[in-house]
Design a protein around this motif. Structure first.
Motif, PDB file in Angstrom:
ATOM      1  N   UNK B 190     -35.170 -34.543 -12.501  1.00 24.58           N
ATOM      2  CA  UNK B 190     -36.184 -34.469 -13.563  1.00 24.58           C
ATOM      3  C   UNK B 190     -35.679 -33.700 -14.785  1.00 24.58           C
ATOM      4  N   UNK B 191     -35.008 -32.575 -14.548  1.00 25.43           N
ATOM      5  CA  UNK B 191     -34.567 -31.745 -15.671  1.00 25.43           C
ATOM      6  C   UNK B 191     -33.526 -32.484 -16.503  1.00 25.43           C
ATOM      7  N   UNK B 192     -32.601 -33.163 -15.831  1.00 21.59           N
ATOM      8  CA  UNK B 192     -31.562 -33.901 -16.562  1.00 21.59           C
ATOM      9  C   UNK B 192     -32.174 -35.063 -17.339  1.00 21.59           C
ATOM     10  N   UNK B 193     -33.166 -35.715 -16.741  1.00 23.66           N
ATOM     11  CA  UNK B 193     -33.850 -36.801 -17.448  1.00 23.66           C
ATOM     12  C   UNK B 193     -34.594 -36.232 -18.661  1.00 23.66           C
ATOM     13  N   UNK B 194     -35.186 -35.041 -18.509  1.00 25.07           N
ATOM     14  CA  UNK B 194     -35.868 -34.376 -19.626  1.00 25.07           C
ATOM     15  C   UNK B 194     -34.892 -34.051 -20.743  1.00 25.07           C
ATOM     16  N   UNK B 217     -42.810 -47.108 -26.258  1.00 33.42           N
ATOM     17  CA  UNK B 217     -42.109 -45.861 -25.909  1.00 33.42           C
ATOM     18  C   UNK B 217     -41.316 -46.083 -24.622  1.00 33.42           C
ATOM     19  N   UNK B 218     -40.183 -45.351 -24.421  1.00 34.89           N
ATOM     20  CA  UNK B 218     -39.386 -45.573 -23.205  1.00 34.89           C
ATOM     21  C   UNK B 218     -40.181 -45.275 -21.937  1.00 34.89           C
ATOM     22  N   UNK B 219     -41.034 -44.271 -21.997  1.00 30.91           N
ATOM     23  CA  UNK B 219     -41.934 -43.985 -20.874  1.00 30.91           C
ATOM     24  C   UNK B 219     -43.229 -43.433 -21.447  1.00 30.91           C
ATOM     25  N   UNK B 226     -43.832 -34.252 -18.660  1.00 35.34           N
ATOM     26  CA  UNK B 226     -43.446 -33.675 -17.368  1.00 35.34           C
ATOM     27  C   UNK B 226     -41.935 -33.465 -17.308  1.00 35.34           C
ATOM     28  N   UNK B 227     -41.188 -34.456 -17.780  1.00 34.60           N
ATOM     29  CA  UNK B 227     -39.720 -34.351 -17.714  1.00 34.60           C
ATOM     30  C   UNK B 227     -39.204 -33.293 -18.693  1.00 34.60           C
ATOM     31  N   UNK B 228     -39.762 -33.266 -19.911  1.00 30.17           N
ATOM     32  CA  UNK B 228     -39.345 -32.255 -20.883  1.00 30.17           C
ATOM     33  C   UNK B 228     -39.582 -30.844 -20.327  1.00 30.17           C
ATOM     34  N   UNK B 229     -40.744 -30.657 -19.700  1.00 29.16           N
ATOM     35  CA  UNK B 229     -41.060 -29.332 -19.155  1.00 29.16           C
ATOM     36  C   UNK B 229     -40.110 -28.919 -18.032  1.00 29.16           C
ATOM     37  N   UNK B 287     -41.441 -40.653 -12.494  1.00 31.00           N
ATOM     38  CA  UNK B 287     -41.111 -40.601 -13.928  1.00 31.00           C
ATOM     39  C   UNK B 287     -39.621 -40.844 -14.135  1.00 31.00           C
ATOM     40  N   UNK B 288     -38.789 -40.223 -13.300  1.00 27.13           N
ATOM     41  CA  UNK B 288     -37.341 -40.418 -13.413  1.00 27.13           C
ATOM     42  C   UNK B 288     -36.974 -41.868 -13.081  1.00 27.13           C
TER      43      UNK B 288
END
Lengths: 373, 373
Positions: B190-194, B217-219, B226-229, B287-288
């Protein structure tokens, strides 16, 4: 440019100590609003006995001896100039100044954590030289390398966190009482005089250096070497601190990192006292006296505001002083000198000039080094 | 330029782990030649139980609980981009990653020491924002600010040294045994995707952004947030670590800071084991999965080599696993997933593809982030 960065309070306007206070409040403000995780049962909340504002923090590990912790960040271009030739000395000094902080609490250093920022263009041998210097200093004082971090950085950055243990009760800065004598180990002003020589030599052009060789040197080579070493390779007063603690009676102590003036002001503020410093009694080495005379400087200047001597400055009741001085000299060979006395808090911090200079008592300015001014 | 600087071994040629080994030897070499100060009686030389090479050092303070210590240096432009707007998040994360290291040893964080290098042009409010963020994170996990250093620096530098106490026996990386299952908390990647989303959005020009708003939008926005956080504001798994230690049976543990591949290699090297990782079992969030599909990426890539998830990866004998998973979920609400099994040391570290992708077992590369390459 980001407009938001322009607004706000410039760092230089509040100085280092103002900043530390605001940052501690910013942390606390957030902390008091934050949600507690409820994970505390293994940690007594009274663990932190002494936090920001002394040479080292004092932590009571459950069941164990008081732990002392100090940390220092050194940045290339601000605190040192990187020199591949002096990397070993730089390593020695980076650890020495932290060992000095532990000694100043009446402790013995034990475990070092090093974070090093290294330019991508640096060579492995340069970093090894730095570590070898730290390793030498560590071995001399029984310090183990316990962990660290090595990262890339534009400029060299050295962060040392050093843990130690108190020999008996840790000695802070707040225990001084009016009437206590103020003492200092060794001599003060040597490191600042050494820095003065180094800067003078560095600034000279090649032509000036040849010219200087024709003229008489400002001081003899033995004096020059001794002063340069005090600046480049300070030796922390661990054995002296231990002897002081073993004998007992020291009420407050710190190391001389920013100059005697600044440290006396810290001791007085923390202990709620004033002080009278007898300038005639400051232990100033013959080499510093000779250099000051040649350079036309007041002989006290380097001792009072030069800093980086890493001697110990401490207070003790008068009746303990003769025994303390004897004990430290017998155990370590190091001389200890009475330089003044704590007074009532309302009396301020005064410097008394020697009789031959008029004998006046004048307020002593706290001219320590301030990182942001 | 100084010719001496040109000679020697480039940092990039030996990598971060090679460098750490050489530096430890440089320190030791100097230390073994150095003169011992003879000041050791208060310090048992066995105090350092576990030094360099784990998430945190383990120190036995005489009479006390095992002390855990970790330190991390973050440099502007290398580890983060300074943003006055994100200074609070930056403060939170700088402390969170150290809390995660203490958790990964089976400990509870307690006392923080912060050294901060601040550009002279910075405003007091910026530094306060950073401290406020750290204070929030500290309050959430019961951490006290115990000391630090604030210095001038060209770039922002943040060094955190965090001390904690082990709940029971500290859990290192070397206790895994062939047959133990490998587990991970929460979800990975998740963090890498963010970070991928953040870099994509930062790189876009204004025109591209307007254009992007026209397109799909891509997602979705919830996925994006959620991914950014997960990248910007990781929450360390302290409660989960405590639940694991309380239940018992964990043989080795670390946090996922450099990606699952890299961490599995560390666990295997330290425990003298091989491993088989079932890619089909990696806990990857919806999400990922959605973002990977949109971006045409292999769904495992971020989880295996992305890093910065700050989940816990650990090993335990098979018979303890069902109970462990239940206990952690009951105590913390966090899911724990079996992702593979330790094997004999000669078997290497293998990744097994899902059946629908052919079911092949291939060697798993240790593609962790390396600061000097």
């Amino acid at each position: 440019m980001d407009v938001k960065r322009q607004a706000g309070t410039p760092l230089a306007s509040i100085g280092e100590f103002g900043l530390i206070g605001r940052l501690a409040r910013a942390w606390q403000g957030a902390a008091s609003q934050g949600e507690r995780g409820g994970l505390s049962p293994v940690i007594p909340s009274q663990g932190l006995r002494l936090g920001i504002g002394d040479d080292a923090a004092v932590i009571d590990v459950p069941g164990g001896k008081p732990l002392l912790v100090t940390t220092d960040m050194l940045v290339e271009g601000v605190h040192f100039l990187w020199s591949p030739i002096r990397r070993r000395l730089l390593g020695r000094k980076a650890l020495a100044v932290n060992i000095s902080d532990i000694a100043a609490m009446g402790g013995i250093p034990a475990w070092a954590f090093l974070s090093i920022g290294v330019p991508a263009s640096a060579k492995v041998e340069e970093v090894e030289g730095l570590y070898a210097g730290m390793g030498e200093m560590a071995a001399q004082f029984g310090v183990e390398l316990a962990g660290g971090d090595t990262v890339r950085s534009d400029k060299w950055v050295i962060n040392v966190t050093l843990l130690g243990l108190a020999v008996k009760a840790p000695i802070g800065r707040s225990g001084g009482r009016p009437g206590d004598l103020i003492l200092v180990t060794g001599t003060v002003g040597d490191a600042a005089a050494g820095l003065h020589l180094l800067l003078m030599e560095t600034k000279m052009s090649q032509a000036e250096k040849m010219d200087a060789q024709m003229r008489e040197a400002p001081i003899g080579e033995a004096d020059r070497q001794a002063l340069l070493l005090r600046h480049l390779d300070p030796i922390p007063r661990v054995a002296e601190a231990r002897a002081l603690v073993d004998y007992g009676g020291v009420t407050a102590m710190m190391d001389v990192s920013d100059g005697v003036s600044s440290e006396v002001h810290h001791l007085c503020r923390n202990s709620g006292c004033g002080a009278r410093i007898d300038l005639a009694n400051l232990p100033i080495s013959p080499a510093v006296r000779r250099l000051a005379r040649r350079e036309g400087r007041e002989v006290f200047a380097w001792a009072l505001s030069g800093g980086e001597d890493y001697e110990l400055i401490f207070t003790a009741p008068e009746e303990r002083v003769p025994g303390l001085i004897d004990h430290v000299r017998r155990e370590t060979g190091t001389g200890v000198t009475v330089i003044g006395r704590l007074t009532d808090g309302t009396a301020g911090v005064m410097a008394v000039y020697p009789d031959e200079m008029g004998g006046d008592a004048v307020p002593l300015a706290a001219k320590g080094y301030n990182h942001f001014r």
